[in-house]
Design a protein around this motif. Structure first.
Motif, PDB file in Angstrom:
ATOM      1  N   ASP A  58      44.800  28.316  45.899  1.00  0.00           N
ATOM      2  CA  ASP A  58      44.537  28.619  44.487  1.00  0.00           C
ATOM      3  C   ASP A  58      43.240  27.984  43.982  1.00  0.00           C
ATOM      4  O   ASP A  58      43.001  26.794  44.187  1.00  0.00           O
ATOM      5  N   ALA A  59      42.446  28.794  43.297  1.00  0.00           N
ATOM      6  CA  ALA A  59      41.240  28.287  42.633  1.00  0.00           C
ATOM      7  C   ALA A  59      41.637  27.799  41.252  1.00  0.00           C
ATOM      8  O   ALA A  59      41.421  28.469  40.235  1.00  0.00           O
ATOM      9  N   ASP A  60      42.242  26.596  41.197  1.00  0.00           N
ATOM     10  CA  ASP A  60      42.823  26.093  39.964  1.00  0.00           C
ATOM     11  C   ASP A  60      42.055  24.929  39.336  1.00  0.00           C
ATOM     12  O   ASP A  60      42.427  24.449  38.260  1.00  0.00           O
ATOM     13  N   GLY A  61      41.008  24.454  40.006  1.00  0.00           N
ATOM     14  CA  GLY A  61      40.216  23.361  39.449  1.00  0.00           C
ATOM     15  C   GLY A  61      40.873  22.001  39.511  1.00  0.00           C
ATOM     16  O   GLY A  61      40.347  21.033  38.954  1.00  0.00           O
ATOM     17  N   ASN A  62      41.995  21.879  40.205  1.00  0.00           N
ATOM     18  CA  ASN A  62      42.735  20.608  40.249  1.00  0.00           C
ATOM     19  C   ASN A  62      42.285  19.670  41.360  1.00  0.00           C
ATOM     20  O   ASN A  62      42.620  18.484  41.349  1.00  0.00           O
ATOM     21  N   GLY A  63      41.559  20.180  42.337  1.00  0.00           N
ATOM     22  CA  GLY A  63      41.238  19.387  43.512  1.00  0.00           C
ATOM     23  C   GLY A  63      40.183  18.327  43.262  1.00  0.00           C
ATOM     24  O   GLY A  63      39.308  18.479  42.400  1.00  0.00           O
ATOM     25  N   TYR A  64      40.262  17.248  44.041  1.00  0.00           N
ATOM     26  CA  TYR A  64      39.279  16.166  43.886  1.00  0.00           C
ATOM     27  C   TYR A  64      39.197  15.342  45.165  1.00  0.00           C
ATOM     28  O   TYR A  64      40.014  15.479  46.073  1.00  0.00           O
ATOM     29  N   LEU A  65      38.196  14.460  45.210  1.00  0.00           N
ATOM     30  CA  LEU A  65      38.010  13.550  46.329  1.00  0.00           C
ATOM     31  C   LEU A  65      38.300  12.121  45.896  1.00  0.00           C
ATOM     32  O   LEU A  65      37.997  11.739  44.767  1.00  0.00           O
ATOM     33  N   SER A  66      38.886  11.349  46.813  1.00  0.00           N
ATOM     34  CA  SER A  66      39.154   9.924  46.593  1.00  0.00           C
ATOM     35  C   SER A  66      38.402   9.104  47.640  1.00  0.00           C
ATOM     36  O   SER A  66      37.961   9.631  48.660  1.00  0.00           O
ATOM     37  N   VAL A  67      38.289   7.798  47.392  1.00  0.00           N
ATOM     38  CA  VAL A  67      37.665   6.888  48.344  1.00  0.00           C
ATOM     39  C   VAL A  67      38.605   5.721  48.622  1.00  0.00           C
ATOM     40  O   VAL A  67      39.126   5.090  47.685  1.00  0.00           O
ATOM     41  N   LEU A  68      38.835   5.461  49.913  1.00  0.00           N
ATOM     42  CA  LEU A  68      39.608   4.312  50.352  1.00  0.00           C
ATOM     43  C   LEU A  68      38.692   3.326  51.070  1.00  0.00           C
ATOM     44  O   LEU A  68      37.686   3.716  51.671  1.00  0.00           O
ATOM     45  N   SER A  69      39.057   2.056  51.039  1.00  0.00           N
ATOM     46  CA  SER A  69      38.376   1.068  51.865  1.00  0.00           C
ATOM     47  C   SER A  69      38.837   1.248  53.307  1.00  0.00           C
ATOM     48  O   SER A  69      39.820   1.955  53.582  1.00  0.00           O
ATOM     49  N   VAL A  70      38.158   0.597  54.249  1.00  0.00           N
ATOM     50  CA  VAL A  70      38.518   0.757  55.657  1.00  0.00           C
ATOM     51  C   VAL A  70      39.874   0.138  55.986  1.00  0.00           C
ATOM     52  O   VAL A  70      40.440   0.416  57.055  1.00  0.00           O
ATOM     53  N   ASP A  71      40.402  -0.689  55.081  1.00  0.00           N
ATOM     54  CA  ASP A  71      41.746  -1.233  55.300  1.00  0.00           C
ATOM     55  C   ASP A  71      42.795  -0.549  54.430  1.00  0.00           C
ATOM     56  O   ASP A  71      43.903  -1.058  54.250  1.00  0.00           O
ATOM     57  N   GLY A  72      42.438   0.638  53.891  1.00  0.00           N
ATOM     58  CA  GLY A  72      43.429   1.468  53.220  1.00  0.00           C
ATOM     59  C   GLY A  72      43.658   1.196  51.753  1.00  0.00           C
ATOM     60  O   GLY A  72      44.596   1.738  51.162  1.00  0.00           O
ATOM     61  N   LYS A  73      42.825   0.390  51.116  1.00  0.00           N
ATOM     62  CA  LYS A  73      42.963   0.120  49.679  1.00  0.00           C
ATOM     63  C   LYS A  73      42.236   1.200  48.871  1.00  0.00           C
ATOM     64  O   LYS A  73      41.163   1.663  49.270  1.00  0.00           O
ATOM     65  N   MET A  74      42.817   1.570  47.738  1.00  0.00           N
ATOM     66  CA  MET A  74      42.178   2.571  46.892  1.00  0.00           C
ATOM     67  C   MET A  74      40.945   1.965  46.224  1.00  0.00           C
ATOM     68  O   MET A  74      41.027   0.937  45.559  1.00  0.00           O
ATOM     69  N   VAL A  75      39.799   2.597  46.422  1.00  0.00           N
ATOM     70  CA  VAL A  75      38.558   2.169  45.778  1.00  0.00           C
ATOM     71  C   VAL A  75      38.323   2.984  44.514  1.00  0.00           C
ATOM     72  O   VAL A  75      38.116   2.443  43.428  1.00  0.00           O
ATOM     73  N   THR A  76      38.362   4.321  44.660  1.00  0.00           N
ATOM     74  CA  THR A  76      38.204   5.226  43.511  1.00  0.00           C
ATOM     75  C   THR A  76      39.126   6.417  43.701  1.00  0.00           C
ATOM     76  O   THR A  76      38.969   7.182  44.656  1.00  0.00           O
ATOM     77  N   GLN A  77      40.106   6.565  42.821  1.00  0.00           N
ATOM     78  CA  GLN A  77      41.042   7.690  42.947  1.00  0.00           C
ATOM     79  C   GLN A  77      40.329   9.018  42.704  1.00  0.00           C
ATOM     80  O   GLN A  77      40.408   9.931  43.515  1.00  0.00           O
ATOM     81  N   HIS A  78      39.643   9.136  41.572  1.00  0.00           N
ATOM     82  CA  HIS A  78      38.913  10.370  41.253  1.00  0.00           C
ATOM     83  C   HIS A  78      37.418  10.102  41.418  1.00  0.00           C
ATOM     84  O   HIS A  78      36.708   9.813  40.458  1.00  0.00           O
ATOM     85  N   TRP A  79      36.949  10.216  42.644  1.00  0.00           N
ATOM     86  CA  TRP A  79      35.531   9.984  42.942  1.00  0.00           C
ATOM     87  C   TRP A  79      34.706  11.231  42.633  1.00  0.00           C
ATOM     88  O   TRP A  79      33.638  11.159  42.050  1.00  0.00           O
ATOM     89  N   THR A  80      35.235  12.405  43.032  1.00  0.00           N
ATOM     90  CA  THR A  80      34.580  13.682  42.754  1.00  0.00           C
ATOM     91  C   THR A  80      35.619  14.668  42.245  1.00  0.00           C
ATOM     92  O   THR A  80      36.538  15.039  42.977  1.00  0.00           O
ATOM     93  N   ASP A  81      35.477  15.096  41.005  1.00  0.00           N
ATOM     94  CA  ASP A  81      36.369  16.098  40.420  1.00  0.00           C
ATOM     95  C   ASP A  81      35.686  17.467  40.440  1.00  0.00           C
ATOM     96  O   ASP A  81      34.566  17.618  40.910  1.00  0.00           O
ATOM     97  N   GLY A  82      36.396  18.468  39.893  1.00  0.00           N
ATOM     98  CA  GLY A  82      35.793  19.786  39.729  1.00  0.00           C
ATOM     99  C   GLY A  82      35.901  20.698  40.933  1.00  0.00           C
ATOM    100  O   GLY A  82      35.142  21.665  41.049  1.00  0.00           O
ATOM    101  N   MET A  83      36.854  20.424  41.830  1.00  0.00           N
ATOM    102  CA  MET A  83      37.062  21.305  42.982  1.00  0.00           C
ATOM    103  C   MET A  83      38.377  22.058  42.834  1.00  0.00           C
ATOM    104  O   MET A  83      39.176  21.772  41.933  1.00  0.00           O
ATOM    105  N   ASP A  84      38.605  23.025  43.721  1.00  0.00           N
ATOM    106  CA  ASP A  84      39.820  23.821  43.653  1.00  0.00           C
ATOM    107  C   ASP A  84      40.874  23.311  44.640  1.00  0.00           C
ATOM    108  O   ASP A  84      41.871  22.724  44.235  1.00  0.00           O
ATOM    109  N   ALA A  85      40.652  23.532  45.913  1.00  0.00           N
ATOM    110  CA  ALA A  85      41.595  23.079  46.946  1.00  0.00           C
ATOM    111  C   ALA A  85      40.789  22.532  48.122  1.00  0.00           C
ATOM    112  O   ALA A  85      40.767  23.136  49.201  1.00  0.00           O
ATOM    113  N   PRO A  86      40.109  21.403  47.930  1.00  0.00           N
ATOM    114  CA  PRO A  86      39.216  20.885  48.976  1.00  0.00           C
ATOM    115  C   PRO A  86      39.974  20.506  50.237  1.00  0.00           C
ATOM    116  O   PRO A  86      41.062  19.943  50.184  1.00  0.00           O
ATOM    117  N   LYS A  87      39.345  20.824  51.367  1.00  0.00           N
ATOM    118  CA  LYS A  87      39.980  20.554  52.658  1.00  0.00           C
ATOM    119  C   LYS A  87      39.013  19.743  53.527  1.00  0.00           C
ATOM    120  O   LYS A  87      38.682  18.619  53.193  1.00  0.00           O
TER     121      LYS A  87
END
Length: 286
Positions: A58-87
Motif C-alpha cells: 500500500d502507498a499509504d505514506g506510513n513507512g519510515y526508517l529508524s537507526v539503531l546503534s551497533v549494540d541494538g539501542k534505538m538512536v532515532t525511531q523516525h529518522w526518515t519519514d515520508g515513505m510508503d512501504a520501504p523494504k
C-alpha cells in the motif's frame, strides 16, 4: 593397513557429520513497526531499519526508517519519514537507496533527509537493493521477475526472466549478483506452487544460474554473503540458512515466521528483521 583404513573412515564420517555453523543471538531490539530490512552502515557505525507500518503493497505514506546503534539501542525511531512501504536498502556514493513499491527513494546519509525519488517505469513490487563495487545500484521487482539497475539517478532494465522465480533478496558479490528467489506461482497468501532457491546473475553477461545444491528449497527473502558462505532467510518458516558451494543449505537459526531482509557487518554478525514481531535480532556466527 586395516587400522589406517579405519582411521581414514572415521575421519571422513566425522567430516560428514560435522554440524553446520550455528548462530547465537547477541541482542534483540524491540519497538519497531514491521521492520523489513536491516542495513549495516559501516562508516556511520549504525544499523538502518526500514519500517513498513501497514500493508506491504500500500502507498499509504506510513513507512519510515529508524537507526539503531551497533549494540541494538534505538538512536532515532523516525529518522526518515515520508515513505510508503520501504523494504530493501543499499549505500552507494554516500547515498542511501531504498526500495519503496514502484520507486527508489534516495536519502542523505548525514541528515536522513529524503532528497529525491527515482520512479522506475513498469515496476510492480520493488523489494531489495544492493550496490556493486562501481557504485551501480540493483533492485529486484519480486512480482515481475525483474532486476533493474540504477546508475546515478537513471533506472534501466537489467534482466527480466522467469528463471528469477520472484526475485526477493539480492546481494552484490564480486562479479555476480546473488539472488534469493521466493518461488514460482505465488498465491494470494504468498505461498507458491514451487519454492524458491539461490541464484547467481553474472554482472557482465547477465547469465542466470542456480547455485548447485540450493535449488527450490524455500520461499527466500533476504540474502547476504560473508566470506565463502551465503546466508538467506525463509520468510514463511522463519529459518535462517547457510550455504557453501558444493553443499546444501543448512538451517542455522529459526524464528517465528516473518524473518525478512537480513544485513551483515561483513565479518561475523547478521541482523535479522523479525517483521511480524517488530524486532531485530543480531546473531553472531561461530
Amino acid at each position: 593397513m586395516k587400522s589406517l583404513f579405519t582411521s581414514i573412515l572415521l575421519a571422513l564420517v566425522g567430516i560428514a557429520a560435522a554440524p553446520a555453523v550455528q548462530a547465537a543471538e547477541l541482542w534483540r531490539a524491540t519497538g519497531l513497526e514491521q521492520p523489513e530490512s536491516a542495513l549495516f552502515d559501516a562508516a556511520g557505525k549504525r544499523i538502518i531499519i526500514s519500517n513498513i507500518v501497514g500493508n506491504p503493497g500500500d502507498a499509504d505514506g506510513n513507512g519510515y526508517l529508524s537507526v539503531l546503534s551497533v549494540d541494538g539501542k534505538m538512536v532515532t525511531q523516525h529518522w526518515t519519514d515520508g515513505m510508503d512501504a520501504p523494504k530493501g536498502m543499499a549505500i552507494a556514493d554516500g547515498k542511501l537507496y531504498v526500495a519503496d513499491l514502484t520507486h527508489v527513494r534516495v536519502v542523505d546519509l548525514a541528515s536522513g533527509k529524503l532528497t529525491s525519488t527515482i520512479d522506475v517505469p513498469n515496476a510492480v513490487f520493488l523489494n531489495d537493493v544492493t550496490a556493486d563495487a562501481s557504485g551501480k545500484v540493483y533492485v529486484t521487482d519480486m512480482l515481475a521477475d525483474t532486476i533493474y539497475r540504477i546508475d546515478g539517478d537513471r533506472p534501466e532494465l537489467f534482466v527480466r526472466d522467469a528463471a528469477l522465480a520472484s526475485p526477493n533478496g539480492i546481494f552484490a558479490d564480486g562479479g555476480r549478483l546473488i539472488v534469493a528467489s521466493w518461488g514460482k506461482g505465488i498465491k494470494p497468501d504468498f505461498s507458491t506452487g514451487e519454492p524458491g532457491g539461490l541464484l547467481s546473475v553474472d554482472l557482465a553477461t547477465k547469465a542466470i544460474a542456480s547455485l548447485p545444491g540450493a535449488e527450490k528449497f524455500a520461499n527466500l527473502d533476504g540474502v547476504v554473503a560473508i566470506g565463502g558462505s551465503v546466508y538467506a532467510t525463509a520468510y514463511m518458516t522463519g529459518t535462517l540458512y547457510s550455504y557453501k558451494a558444493g553443499g546444501t543449505p543448512q538451517a542455522v537459526a529459526t524464528f517465528k515466521p516473518g524473518s525478512a531482509d537480513i544485513g551483515t557487518d561483513g565479518k561475523s554478525t547478521i541482523f535479522v528483521p523479525l517483521m511480524n514481531d517488530g524486532e531485530i535480532a543480531a546473531l553472531g556466527l561461530d
